[in-house]
Design an enzyme around this catalytic site. Structure first.
Site, PDB file in Angstrom:
ATOM      1  N   GLY A  23      -3.170  -2.370   2.132  1.00  0.00           N
ATOM      2  CA  GLY A  23      -2.409  -2.630   0.920  1.00  0.00           C
ATOM      3  C   GLY A  23      -1.700  -3.959   1.015  1.00  0.00           C
ATOM      4  O   GLY A  23      -2.015  -4.795   1.871  1.00  0.00           O
TER       5      GLY A  23
ATOM      6  N   ASP B 193       2.713  -0.950 -10.443  1.00  0.00           N
ATOM      7  CA  ASP B 193       1.434  -1.272  -9.811  1.00  0.00           C
ATOM      8  C   ASP B 193       0.436  -0.148 -10.060  1.00  0.00           C
ATOM      9  O   ASP B 193      -0.371   0.193  -9.180  1.00  0.00           O
ATOM     10  CB  ASP B 193       1.620  -1.501  -8.308  1.00  0.00           C
ATOM     11  CG  ASP B 193       0.426  -2.215  -7.679  1.00  0.00           C
ATOM     12  OD1 ASP B 193      -0.420  -2.735  -8.428  1.00  0.00           O
ATOM     13  OD2 ASP B 193       0.349  -2.245  -6.436  1.00  0.00           O
TER      14      ASP B 193
ATOM     15  N   LEU C   7      -8.323   3.599   7.084  1.00  0.00           N
ATOM     16  CA  LEU C   7      -8.619   4.073   5.726  1.00  0.00           C
ATOM     17  C   LEU C   7      -8.620   2.942   4.711  1.00  0.00           C
ATOM     18  O   LEU C   7      -9.327   2.992   3.715  1.00  0.00           O
ATOM     19  CB  LEU C   7      -7.596   5.138   5.297  1.00  0.00           C
ATOM     20  CG  LEU C   7      -7.665   6.483   6.013  1.00  0.00           C
ATOM     21  CD1 LEU C   7      -6.528   7.384   5.562  1.00  0.00           C
ATOM     22  CD2 LEU C   7      -9.010   7.153   5.757  1.00  0.00           C
TER      23      LEU C   7
END
Length: 666
Positions: free
Chosen positions: A409, A522, A406
């Site tokens: 990070g 973030d 997917l």
């Protein structure tokens, strides 16, 4: 002379011509700029926040600086760690002899115009207040000098407690229908036109204000225990007069600031004239400036968010078109100017060295696509049935089946998968795994898991559980439409009302997070995931922290791989993060969303961005972004974090914008 000693009474601020009473910092800046902003030009004002505190506003290098003057437990006053003085006037006298922490010596008092009195509250001058205090002191057999001493706040509260009954905006006990009829008869439906009425229970009040030609109602109730007044989830006040005065200065949970009263029928015309003279954002003080004087004659018809608009502006000024390669623009007006000079402010660290910025700067990669998944494939309600306990949270490896990638990070990759849970049910999930087996990465992922396990909110990605197998796996709710920025890049026909709907949900999620005393650190469009075109959820809590120091802020011990383009200035300079720094990030995220996934600041690097923001520049309005949404962004990017809206305010404003745009087909 500086400090006269504690045995001598302090000079009353209202006796000096450079004292303006309760005016906002923006009004102070406007006044000083109107008087030429000479070096050392200064004025004294009372804090609009804490009753009994003051502030000095002073000019240096054509900029206006503000110093809070706080009352100490012993009754004396000082700035920061400065020398204590008997009163605010004595403090200024001290700094006229010794600079002692000021950026420049206060040499030129900015005096009020002849005949003008300092403002105590909207509709009440300092002359009125101190006459009332003297009368109250006499009745209670208190020494007159106590009206500036320890008894001052007590006396002010007693005086102000029933003063709302004498105000033109208080309509006593009338029905909601009658309140609407009176507003309708008024015909002047500018944003912020308001009235207050006593409700049928005779213990609570209702505030009705106009916003884009529609009435909005807020219940004002007394809090059990301390009897303070407030709207739900809003700040609390000792009396109604102080509450209304506060909302003249800040929206703070309302859709807009209060502007002018819907006058109760039969109100005395002389008293009304006097009220209006001391109201309307105190623009009469700035009459020495021809520009401000001309503006003060017109009526405001726009939403004034967060105090940046001047009373009298018919339309909020937007930054001019950008110059050069950066997709950015400079804000106009004193209200958007940083409170201290843009180059080197006292107490501000020098710009971080290039090598530090290089280590800290992180321009995150684009997420991969969602492999053509149908946006409505997953119903997020299925995750509500997953039990939340220690047994179900700790997952076995045989419960998880991994499928396609997917995205990735900072610490790991994310794969699509299926997870079997108690009762034989199998649900689609996203599985976050480490890229490699480094110890620090494992620790970070476990921290993220522990953090997310505490969060239950419809606008935050649901944590299903943790699996400790060949690598640590965080098993999360699957949001098939992927990151907001990628989705909008691929779906540029998404109407702005739909974009606004998603960002309203983000504001709601962040409001929940701030209420739990957590800071995200973030927040960006890449970390907002979509379940479908109408459901957004905040994700990626790897950098999130609980707020320390009594819930005020989190202080990083060192610079990491930080997404500087989304960070407020105080994060980069001081490594301090709090809810208001998340608000700055929300503004950048809102810019990303309304620009359909464009990158903020284009190719600018860390040092360029810092200097750009220090010079009071901001990202320009995206092409298709509604002007009112851009106004909200600018409020999120206020240099002084205290002037930025809260997430509760942002949620209210974004919901309104979403519904308004949807109704109008925007």
């Amino acid at each position: 002379m500086a400090n006269k000693g504690p045995w001598q009474p302090a000079i009353l601020p209202s006796t000096v011509m450079y004292f303006y009473g309760r005016v906002t910092r923006e009004e102070a800046e406007c006044i000083l700029q109107g008087h030429g902003a000479l070096e050392g030009l200064y004025l004294l004002r009372e804090s609009i926040g804490v009753l009994g505190n003051f502030a000095i506003s002073i000019c240096h290098n054509n900029n206006v600086h503000h110093y809070a003057i706080e009352k100490q437990h012993d009754g004396q006053y000082r700035i920061g760690q400065g020398r204590p003085c008997n009163g605010p006037v004595e403090l200024i006298q001290h700094h006229q002899v010794e600079i002692d922490g000021f950026i420049t010596i206060p040499t030129h008092p900015c005096n009020r115009l002849p005949g003008q009195s300092p403002i105590a509250f909207r509709g009440m001058t300092y002359v009125d207040l101190e006459n009332a205090l003297l009368t109250k002191a006499e009745k209670e057999k208190i020494k007159p000098e106590s009206i500036f001493g320890a008894q001052r706040q007590h006396l002010i509260l007693k005086v102000a407690m029933d003063l709302h009954q004498k105000q033109p905006w208080f309509h006593n006990r009338i029905s909601r229908d009658e309140a609407l009829q009176r507003l309708e008869r008024d015909q002047d439906h500018q944003n912020g036109k308001f009235l207050v009425r006593l409700r049928d229970d005779k213990r609570s009040f209702a505030l009705t204000l106009m916003y884009t030609n529609e009435p909005r109602h807020y219940i004002i109730q007394k809090q059990p225990g301390d009897n303070k007044l407030g709207i739900p989830e809003g700040p609390k006040f000792d009396c109604l007069l102080m509450m209304i005065d506060h909302y003249h200065n800040k929206s703070d949970g309302l859709l807009c600031k209060l502007t002018s009263p819907c006058v109760v029928p039969g109100y005395d015309t002389k008293r009304l004239s006097k009220y209006l003279e001391s109201c309307s954002n105190n623009v009469n003080y700035t009459s020495v400036s021809s520009i401000v004087r001309n503006n003060s004659t017109s009526r405001s018809s726009n939403l004034e968010t967060g105090g940046a608009s001047r009373s009298g502006s018919t339309k909020r000024a937007l930054p001019p078109a950008p110059k050069g390669k950066a997709s950015t623009a400079k804000q106009n007006g004193a209200s958007n100017r940083p409170s201290l000079p843009s180059s080197r402010r006292p107490g501000l660290p020098p710009l971080p060295a290039q090598d530090v910025l290089a280590r800290g700067e992180w321009d995150p990669p684009e997420h991969t696509s969602r492999n053509g998944m149908d946006m409505d494939e997953v119903d997020s309600k299925i995750y509500d049935t997953v039990p939340r306990n220690k047994e179900t949270f700790n997952l076995r490896r045989d419960q998880i089946t991994l499928e396609g990638d997917l995205g990735s990070g900072q610490f790991g990759s994310v794969k699509k998968g299926m997870c079997s849970i108690r009762g034989g049910q199998t649900i689609p999930v996203a599985v976050k795994t480490l890229k490699n087996e480094d110890v620090s990465g494992q620790a970070e992922m476990m921290k993220e898991a522990e953090f997310m396990s505490q969060l239950t909110n419809p606008y935050i990605v649901r944590m299903i559980g943790v699996c400790k197998a060949e690598s640590i796996m965080l098993v999360l709710e699957l949001l098939p439409c992927g990151p907001l920025n990628s989705y909008l890049k691929q779906n540029k026909d998404t109407p702005q009302w739909n974009v606004c709907e998603l960002m309203w949900q983000v504001a709601e999620g962040m409001n929940f997070l701030s209420g739990k005393k957590f800071v995200h650190r973030d927040l960006a469009a890449r970390n907002v995931l979509l379940s479908n075109r109408h459901t957004a959820k905040i994700s990626d809590f790897g950098m999130s922290k609980a707020l320390g120091r009594e819930g005020n802020y989190y202080e990083a011990s060192e610079a990491g791989r930080w997404p500087l383009k989304w960070y407020a200035p105080e994060c980069v300079y001081y490594w301090k993060f709090d809810t208001k720094s998340d608000v700055w990030s929300y503004g950048v995220t809102l810019w990303e969303a309304t620009s359909y996934g464009e990158k903020p600041y284009r190719k600018m690097k860390g040092q360029e961005i810092l200097e750009f923001v220090e010079n009071n520049n901001r990202l320009t309005k995206p092409e298709h972004c509604p002007e009112d949404i851009y106004v909200i962004m600018l409020e999120c990017w206020k240099y002084d974090k205290k002037e930025r809206p809260s997430f509760s305010e942002l949620a209210v404003k974004m919901e309104y914008q979403y519904r308004s745009l949807k109704e109008n087909g925007g």
